[in-house]
Write a protein that holds these residues in place. Structure first.
Motif, mmCIF file in Angstrom:
data_model
loop_
_atom_site.group_PDB
_atom_site.id
_atom_site.type_symbol
_atom_site.label_atom_id
_atom_site.label_comp_id
_atom_site.label_asym_id
_atom_site.label_seq_id
_atom_site.Cartn_x
_atom_site.Cartn_y
_atom_site.Cartn_z
ATOM 1 N N GLU A 100 26.137 62.657 -28.123
ATOM 2 C CA GLU A 100 26.679 63.421 -29.248
ATOM 3 C C GLU A 100 26.786 64.905 -28.894
ATOM 4 O O GLU A 100 27.746 65.572 -29.290
ATOM 5 C CB GLU A 100 25.792 63.225 -30.484
ATOM 6 N N ASN A 101 25.807 65.402 -28.152
ATOM 7 C CA ASN A 101 25.889 66.800 -27.699
ATOM 8 C C ASN A 101 27.108 67.013 -26.816
ATOM 9 O O ASN A 101 27.808 68.025 -26.927
ATOM 10 C CB ASN A 101 24.617 67.173 -26.925
ATOM 11 N N PHE A 104 30.194 66.867 -29.003
ATOM 12 C CA PHE A 104 30.275 68.109 -29.778
ATOM 13 C C PHE A 104 30.807 69.250 -28.898
ATOM 14 O O PHE A 104 31.701 70.006 -29.300
ATOM 15 C CB PHE A 104 28.895 68.455 -30.342
ATOM 16 N N THR A 105 30.275 69.352 -27.694
ATOM 17 C CA THR A 105 30.715 70.424 -26.785
ATOM 18 C C THR A 105 32.189 70.223 -26.407
ATOM 19 O O THR A 105 32.969 71.184 -26.379
ATOM 20 C CB THR A 105 29.840 70.442 -25.526
ATOM 21 N N ALA A 107 34.439 68.978 -28.134
ATOM 22 C CA ALA A 107 35.324 69.270 -29.266
ATOM 23 C C ALA A 107 35.684 70.752 -29.358
ATOM 24 O O ALA A 107 36.583 71.131 -30.098
ATOM 25 C CB ALA A 107 34.677 68.803 -30.569
ATOM 26 N N PHE A 108 34.988 71.620 -28.620
ATOM 27 C CA PHE A 108 35.408 73.020 -28.568
ATOM 28 C C PHE A 108 36.680 73.177 -27.734
ATOM 29 O O PHE A 108 37.356 74.198 -27.800
ATOM 30 C CB PHE A 108 34.318 73.897 -27.943
ATOM 31 N N PHE A 109 36.972 72.167 -26.931
ATOM 32 C CA PHE A 109 38.098 72.264 -26.006
ATOM 33 C C PHE A 109 39.200 71.254 -26.301
ATOM 34 O O PHE A 109 40.357 71.526 -26.051
ATOM 35 C CB PHE A 109 37.600 72.047 -24.562
ATOM 36 N N LEU A 153 26.985 69.388 -19.916
ATOM 37 C CA LEU A 153 27.624 70.108 -21.028
ATOM 38 C C LEU A 153 28.502 71.242 -20.496
ATOM 39 O O LEU A 153 29.581 71.502 -21.015
ATOM 40 C CB LEU A 153 26.562 70.694 -21.966
#
Lengths: 321, 275
Positions: A100-101, A104-105, A107-109, A153
């Protein structure tokens, strides 16, 4: 390691002060594309501050810098689009699992497709050897696992530049080894700029280094050049036989500045300091071999350990004070 | 590696780059953890439980004097007044304290742990970070801490009255309750950007909410520019009483204006913070 001459990081006279304390004092850096660049220095030298300035997390008080040719102050968000960053102590969203981390990371890109983002995350987990721990809560991870997840990440957006702040300093030898191997694997795809004070690691993986002391770059360049030493040029020679008067003869040569000799297992080990590298490479061995009573079994330019160079430049800088 | 999996890149308004994902994270911190159900249970019990005591426990109604009952008009009107007073006056202070406690760590904790630094090392602008905190927490607090209690309180009032309780004054009071809670939410976030330790954030927030009435009593104009009188305003508004501007529209408007001011100041401060 081959890498091209395009610069990914270039800073000129970078300065940073916190109040009256000058943390960086005119830092010049040139990091080439697809290189692994070791950024060395004792604790408090300003390594993390430099990295934070490069990331746009803090502002320089002087000088300038660019990454991918873009200004680090004005175009920070665009730069971060192409960067992966591993802080000294990697941070995670604690209530999320490793996968999930990563999602989530990512999804910034990226916006999708979700299945492909998941594939990317799987690829990253595999890269750092955490596939079997993907769904585990972060709190159950060991220090080494957290560090590896941190690298995953940082790498999830396939960055053109990875900035790693002390990626292996908190790890045991096995964990360090794992992190260095990952860095080696990534060098094909990205440039890596990393800070450390573990000199052994730098010597193993870096193409270029810069040594920072009290906010100033006191040495920088390709690792091979750095390991040649910062001061005098020294050639080492192992001689069998009785070299009569060799010391005197060498001392009379205008480009020899100093000689020393020690005995070891029936051989004599000579260290000859010179001030003219070309003359020495062309004539030194020839000159010694003119004496037919001796045999030269070994001849090379002295290679320093990075630790020696590091101590030399730090001391030469008066410990920066 | 770089070409093996093709993905669609984020196309987001550059002035709010990173907002969507950060909002997702803030929402997830509420709805993806046990936090949501703890708050969804706690606040109705706390706020409506006390109100139910006033409305439905005869022993409490029996404590009222004849004069109080005749002033209210009837026993039912009296207990409803008491219920509204407890729900809004006590409830608003409790919600304000709840918002302060729940959010005091939201920004400071991430600044101290390095999470904020890590998040802002991504293509994210600082204002998106602050706005995501505000929007994400506002949505969660409104729905979990206010939504449930307001619906339950209205139902209880209607049951006690034997018919639907007048909706307009109740909704007006609920609106004042919302503005009051958002004021403390925004104040706490702003203080989180200014300070690096929790003490001042908690101290200033709690001093305002607990000591405000005292200060306002000493210097009345303070009531016009603060939310300190709003719990009383909400309680009286819910009873259908019309209030003088200095007790109603003026403090409500100024409190409402403070909210975007706090968020703007938080953004400015956070944009200038070096992580």
């Amino acid at each position: 390691m081959s890498f091209n001459d395009t610069l990914v990081i270039e800073t000129k006279g970078l300065e940073k002060s916190f109040g009256n304390v000058k943390v960086l004092q005119g830092v010049d850096l040139s990091v080439k594309q697809n290189s692994i660049f070791g950024f060395l220095g004792p604790n408090g030298a300003g390594k993390t501050t430099t990295m934070k300035i490069l990331l746009g997390l803090i502002r320089p008080t002087g000088g300038s810098g660019s990454i991918f040719g873009r200004d680090i102050v004005q175009e920070s968000v665009a730069i971060r689009e192409r960067i992966g960053y591993l802080p000294q102590q990697p941070r995670f969203i604690e209530y999320m699992s490793a996968r999930e981390n990563l999602e989530f990371t990512a999804a910034f890109f990226y916006t999708g497709p979700k299945s492909k983002i998941r594939m990317r995350c799987d690829e990253m987990l595999e890269l750092v050897g955490l596939t079997d721990k993907a769904e585990r809560p972060i709190r159950t991870f060991s220090g080494g696992e957290k560090q590896r997840l941190g690298i995953a990440l940082a790498q999830v957006n396939y960055p053109d530049l990875l900035i790693l702040d002390e990626p292996a300093s908190a790890l045991d030898p096995l964990g360090r080894q794992e992190v260095l191997e990952i860095m080696q694997r990534l060098r094909k795809h990205t440039s890596i700029f990393y800070s450390t004070h573990i000199l052994d690691d730098v010597q193993r993986v870096s193409d270029s280094v810069a040594i920072l002391n009290h906010g100033k770059v006191v040495a920088s360049g390709p690792i091979e050049l750095i390991l040649n030493g910062q001061g005098s040029i020294i050639y080492c020679m192992t001689i069998k036989g009785e070299p009569e008067g060799l010391g005197e003869k060498l001392a009379n040569l205008p480009w020899v500045t100093h000689t020393s000799v020690s005995q070891h297992n029936g051989s004599s080990l000579w260290q000859i300091s010179v001030n003219d590298e070309v003359e020495a490479e062309t004539n030194l061995l020839r000159y010694v071999l003119a004496d037919e009573m001796i045999t030269v079994t070994e001849f090379n330019r002295k290679k320093y350990e990075l630790e020696e160079v590091f101590m030399e430049v730090i001391k030469g800088d008066g410990n920066g004070r | 590696m770089a070409d093996s999996i093709q993905l669609n890149h984020v196309k987001e308004w550059s002035v709010l780059r990173g907002f969507t994902n950060l909002l997702h994270k803030e929402s997830r911190a509420w709805w993806g953890t046990r936090r949501w159900w703890i708050n969804a249970i706690l606040w109705p019990i706390l706020l409506c439980g006390l109100m139910a005591n006033m409305l439905f426990v005869p022993a409490i109604a029996n404590l009222a004097s004849e004069a109080e009952i005749s002033q209210a008009g009837s026993l039912t009107a009296y207990v409803i007044q008491m219920g509204l007073s407890v729900f809004f006056e006590f409830g608003m202070i409790a919600l304000g304290i709840g918002a302060i406690i729940l959010l005091q760590d939201s920004i400071i904790g991430e600044k101290q742990s390095g999470t904020a630094e890590w998040l802002l090392s991504k293509p994210v602008v600082a204002r998106a970070y602050v706005l995501a905190k505000f929007v994400g927490n506002t949505l969660a607090i409104l729905s979990l801490m206010l939504g449930g209690p307001i619906i339950i309180a209205y139902s209880m009032l209607s049951i006690r009255l034997g018919e639907l309780f007048p909706a307009r004054p109740f909704l007006l009071a609920a609106g004042i309750m919302t503005v009051h809670t958002l004021f403390y939410l925004a104040l706490t976030l702003m203080l989180g950007t200014i300070f690096n330790t929790r003490g001042p954030v908690l101290g200033i927030g709690l001093a305002s909410i607990l000591g405000g009435n005292l200060l306002g009593g000493l210097f009345k104009p303070l009531f016009y520019v603060t939310p300190w009188i709003l719990p009383k305003t909400a309680s009286l508004s819910a009873s259908g009483l019309s209030l003088p501007p200095e007790m109603g529209i003026i403090p409500l408007t100024t409190t409402f204006i403070w909210i975007p001011i706090f968020i703007l100041l938080a953004i400015i401060k956070f944009e200038n913070t070096e992580l």
